[in-house]
Design a protein around this motif. Structure first.
Motif, PDB file in Angstrom:
ATOM      1  N   SER A 179       0.831  -1.198   0.000  1.00  0.00           N
ATOM      2  CA  SER A 179       0.000   0.000   0.000  1.00  0.00           C
ATOM      3  C   SER A 179       0.868   1.252   0.000  1.00  0.00           C
ATOM      4  CB  SER A 179      -0.917  -0.014   1.228  1.00  0.00           C
ATOM      5  OG  SER A 179      -1.571   1.225   1.393  1.00  0.00           O
ATOM      6  N   VAL A 180       1.889   1.256   0.849  1.00  0.00           N
ATOM      7  CA  VAL A 180       2.799   2.396   0.932  1.00  0.00           C
ATOM      8  C   VAL A 180       3.573   2.557  -0.368  1.00  0.00           C
ATOM      9  CG1 VAL A 180       4.760   3.385   2.187  1.00  0.00           C
ATOM     10  CG2 VAL A 180       2.964   2.159   3.437  1.00  0.00           C
ATOM     11  N   TYR A 181       4.012   1.452  -0.957  1.00  0.00           N
ATOM     12  CA  TYR A 181       4.740   1.498  -2.223  1.00  0.00           C
ATOM     13  C   TYR A 181       3.897   2.158  -3.309  1.00  0.00           C
ATOM     14  CZ  TYR A 181       6.729   0.022  -6.653  1.00  0.00           C
ATOM     15  OH  TYR A 181       7.224   0.024  -7.932  1.00  0.00           O
ATOM     16  N   ASN A 182       2.668   1.691  -3.485  1.00  0.00           N
ATOM     17  CA  ASN A 182       1.815   2.230  -4.537  1.00  0.00           C
ATOM     18  C   ASN A 182       1.520   3.706  -4.331  1.00  0.00           C
ATOM     19  OD1 ASN A 182       1.343  -0.014  -6.287  1.00  0.00           O
ATOM     20  ND2 ASN A 182       0.021  -0.921  -4.749  1.00  0.00           N
ATOM     21  N   ALA A 183       1.306   4.090  -3.087  1.00  0.00           N
ATOM     22  CA  ALA A 183       1.017   5.493  -2.794  1.00  0.00           C
ATOM     23  C   ALA A 183       2.217   6.379  -3.069  1.00  0.00           C
ATOM     24  CB  ALA A 183       0.581   5.635  -1.335  1.00  0.00           C
ATOM     25  N   PHE A 234       2.812   5.679 -18.775  1.00  0.00           N
ATOM     26  CA  PHE A 234       2.468   4.280 -18.579  1.00  0.00           C
ATOM     27  C   PHE A 234       2.846   3.475 -19.815  1.00  0.00           C
ATOM     28  CE2 PHE A 234      -0.003   6.553 -15.539  1.00  0.00           C
ATOM     29  CZ  PHE A 234      -0.169   5.698 -14.464  1.00  0.00           C
ATOM     30  N   GLY A 235       3.057   2.179 -19.624  1.00  0.00           N
ATOM     31  CA  GLY A 235       3.428   1.303 -20.720  1.00  0.00           C
ATOM     32  C   GLY A 235       2.500   0.117 -20.846  1.00  0.00           C
ATOM     33  N   THR A 236       2.755  -0.737 -21.825  1.00  0.00           N
ATOM     34  CA  THR A 236       1.854  -1.848 -22.118  1.00  0.00           C
ATOM     35  C   THR A 236       1.806  -2.886 -21.011  1.00  0.00           C
ATOM     36  OG1 THR A 236       3.613  -2.983 -23.321  1.00  0.00           O
ATOM     37  CG2 THR A 236       2.135  -1.605 -24.612  1.00  0.00           C
ATOM     38  N   LYS A 237       2.885  -3.016 -20.247  1.00  0.00           N
ATOM     39  CA  LYS A 237       2.915  -4.010 -19.173  1.00  0.00           C
ATOM     40  C   LYS A 237       2.980  -3.341 -17.801  1.00  0.00           C
ATOM     41  CE  LYS A 237       3.012  -7.404 -22.123  1.00  0.00           C
ATOM     42  NZ  LYS A 237       1.832  -8.291 -22.300  1.00  0.00           N
ATOM     43  N   ASP A 238       2.453  -2.150 -17.701  1.00  0.00           N
ATOM     44  CA  ASP A 238       2.537  -1.388 -16.461  1.00  0.00           C
ATOM     45  C   ASP A 238       1.932  -2.146 -15.285  1.00  0.00           C
ATOM     46  OD1 ASP A 238       2.133   1.259 -14.682  1.00  0.00           O
ATOM     47  OD2 ASP A 238       3.388   1.731 -16.407  1.00  0.00           O
ATOM     48  N   GLN A 239       0.721  -2.650 -15.475  1.00  0.00           N
ATOM     49  CA  GLN A 239       0.031  -3.323 -14.376  1.00  0.00           C
ATOM     50  C   GLN A 239       0.744  -4.597 -13.923  1.00  0.00           C
ATOM     51  OE1 GLN A 239      -2.041  -6.321 -14.433  1.00  0.00           O
ATOM     52  NE2 GLN A 239      -2.545  -6.059 -12.264  1.00  0.00           N
ATOM     53  N   PRO A 240       1.145  -5.499 -14.827  1.00  0.00           N
ATOM     54  CA  PRO A 240       1.842  -6.701 -14.342  1.00  0.00           C
ATOM     55  C   PRO A 240       3.226  -6.417 -13.761  1.00  0.00           C
ATOM     56  CG  PRO A 240       1.662  -6.721 -16.744  1.00  0.00           C
ATOM     57  CD  PRO A 240       0.783  -5.622 -16.262  1.00  0.00           C
ATOM     58  N   ILE A 241       3.898  -5.370 -14.231  1.00  0.00           N
ATOM     59  CA  ILE A 241       5.176  -5.015 -13.610  1.00  0.00           C
ATOM     60  C   ILE A 241       4.946  -4.576 -12.173  1.00  0.00           C
ATOM     61  CG2 ILE A 241       7.061  -3.323 -13.596  1.00  0.00           C
ATOM     62  CD1 ILE A 241       6.981  -3.354 -16.650  1.00  0.00           C
ATOM     63  N   GLY A 242       3.949  -3.726 -11.979  1.00  0.00           N
ATOM     64  CA  GLY A 242       3.632  -3.273 -10.624  1.00  0.00           C
ATOM     65  C   GLY A 242       3.205  -4.415  -9.725  1.00  0.00           C
ATOM     66  N   THR A 243       2.431  -5.349 -10.281  1.00  0.00           N
ATOM     67  CA  THR A 243       1.977  -6.493  -9.509  1.00  0.00           C
ATOM     68  C   THR A 243       3.146  -7.380  -9.103  1.00  0.00           C
ATOM     69  OG1 THR A 243      -0.186  -6.495 -10.581  1.00  0.00           O
ATOM     70  CG2 THR A 243       0.505  -8.542  -9.542  1.00  0.00           C
TER      71      THR A 243
END
Length: 440
Positions: free
Chosen positions: A217-221, A397-406
């Motif tokens: 949570s802290v990382y994403n914020a 943002f990039g094409t794999k933004d969400q899976p990289i963050g995950t």
């Protein structure tokens, strides 16, 4: 809204979806084994039923918009198919888009997936830029959903300006400042100051409570306030060299290696239970999180939660809705998508659950519902989120933004937070996962 960062098993998830493709493509239905549910206004005989695929809590049903629309258009009924987890929702949606069948009439797209949708699936969506006045939306929001040749594949719903939601009753028991303005001043300008407040909290923490829900949570914020994320403006992957990522990772590690985290995986049932039980005193709180808190904390949390400005202006999440070309009711779906994203309707969703609009003309009229204001101790919600929204840095943002963050949050950080690995081991685990995601 409702960004649910989960363990990135992208290839495995797609494989599972592919195996189920025959059944899934027969029509769009809720999938009870992945957290989906029918959450709409139902269907009626002789009516055109429009299906809307969403994730998390979008607020349309909660704000009464489906009922309002079907009263205005009695020939229409609406069925919302909700999938809680975006790592399940998006691969499933991609499979259906690529197959050209089985999509909902309207599909939601999370900001972490919109670049992929724009760059690889644009031909699978109707050009909604031809259907609306794009000037009513934030310019950068429109740009995120627009191809290089000018096709706008989706309309903006909310954005995610950041605050900190905190349990003032737990702060009081721990002997800490409870006034939202004075508290915000203690951590203003730096997330490390927020961590310092957490250390103070843990010295006298009420039994069974922690300062924060999770290090992720802290990382994403923290990352939401950085201009440099996983990609540069030219679309090059820079996650492993990004100053913003490294700074946010280090902040998260200071939480993960301490005793201040409840070590909960966001959007899992145990996280929901943490809200209900009052297991943690703070949570990084983009505007859409407020509706989630009200739903999961329930009546017991009323008047105990408060809202303070975040250490830095930041954005976490935000979504879009698009109309797939494979839909059976394109004309009706376009009309509904336009109506749901109009400033008036975005203001109604804000009033119900504080999801912050992507339509600036609505800002002067924003008034949270009395029940929401009361729930959050009469905090000046509009001012807090509005001030944050004004100074959010430009991000790419990039094409794999969400899976990289995950991979970083649900693999790397969890290795440290839940399995006792070192920060270096966690980083290496995330790196291996990201290489897999990127096909390296």
């Amino acid at each position: 809204m409702r960004t649910s960062t989960r363990r990135s098993r992208r290839l495995g998830a797609i494989a599972v979806v592919a195996a189920l493709a025959t059944g899934l493509l027969a029509g769009c239905s809720s999938d009870p084994d992945d957290g989906s549910s029918d959450n709409g206004s139902g269907s009626g005989k002789g009516k055109t039923t429009l299906t809307i695929g969403t994730f998390g809590v979008f607020g349309y049903k909660q704000a009464g918009l489906y009922d309002e629309y079907t009263k205005l258009h009695p020939e229409i009924s609406i069925k919302e198919n909700v999938t809680t987890r975006t790592d399940v929702y998006w691969p499933k949606t991609l499979t259906r888009l690529q197959a050209g069948a089985g999509t909902d009439d309207i599909q939601a797209i999370e900001v972490g997936n919109v670049t992929e949708a724009v760059q690889t699936q644009a031909d699978k969506f109707v050009d909604l830029g031809k259907e609306v006045d794009k000037s009513q939306f934030l310019d950068w929001k429109v740009s995120q959903a627009t191809t290089k040749d000018g096709k706008t594949i989706a309309l903006g719903t909310d954005i995610g300006p950041m605050a900190i939601c905190y349990r003032k009753d737990l702060f009081e028991k721990a002997g800490l400042e409870t006034d939202r303005v004075k508290l915000a001043a203690q951590w203003q300008g730096d997330w490390s100051k927020y961590v310092s407040v957490g250390k103070d909290y843990m010295k006298k923490a009420p039994s069974g409570t922690k300062f924060v829900d999770s290090a992720s949570s802290v990382y994403n914020a923290a990352l939401g306030g950085e201009s440099q994320r996983y990609y540069d403006k030219d679309g090059n992957v820079i996650w492993d060299k990004s100053k913003g990522v490294k700074k946010s990772w280090n902040t998260a590690m200071s939480v993960a290696t301490s005793d201040m985290s409840a070590k909960l995986k966001q959007f899992d049932p145990t996280w929901d239970q943490g809200f209900a039980k009052g297991s943690f005193a703070t949570v990084a709180c983009p505007a859409w999180m407020m509706g989630y808190i009200q739903e999961k904390s329930g009546d017991a949390g009323k008047g105990k939660w408060d809202v303070a400005a975040a250490p830095t202006a930041a954005n976490w999440g935000g979504s879009f809705i698009g109309v797939p070309t494979a839909g059976k009711h394109q004309k009706e779906a376009i009309a509904l998508a336009k109506w749901l994203t109009a400033p008036e309707q975005q203001a109604k969703v804000f009033a119900k659950q504080a999801s912050f609009p992507s339509t600036p003309s609505a800002y002067s009229t924003l008034k949270p519902a009395a029940a929401t204001t009361e729930y959050f101790s009469d905090a000046p919600i509009t001012q807090i989120f509005g001030d944050s929204a004004k100074t959010i840095p430009v991000q790419y943002f990039g094409t794999k933004d969400q899976p990289i963050g995950t991979a970083i949050t649900d693999v790397g950080i969890l290795q440290v937070e839940q399995k006792g690995k070192s920060p270096d081991q966690g980083w290496n685990a995330a790196k291996a996962e990201i290489k897999d995601v990127l096909g390296q």
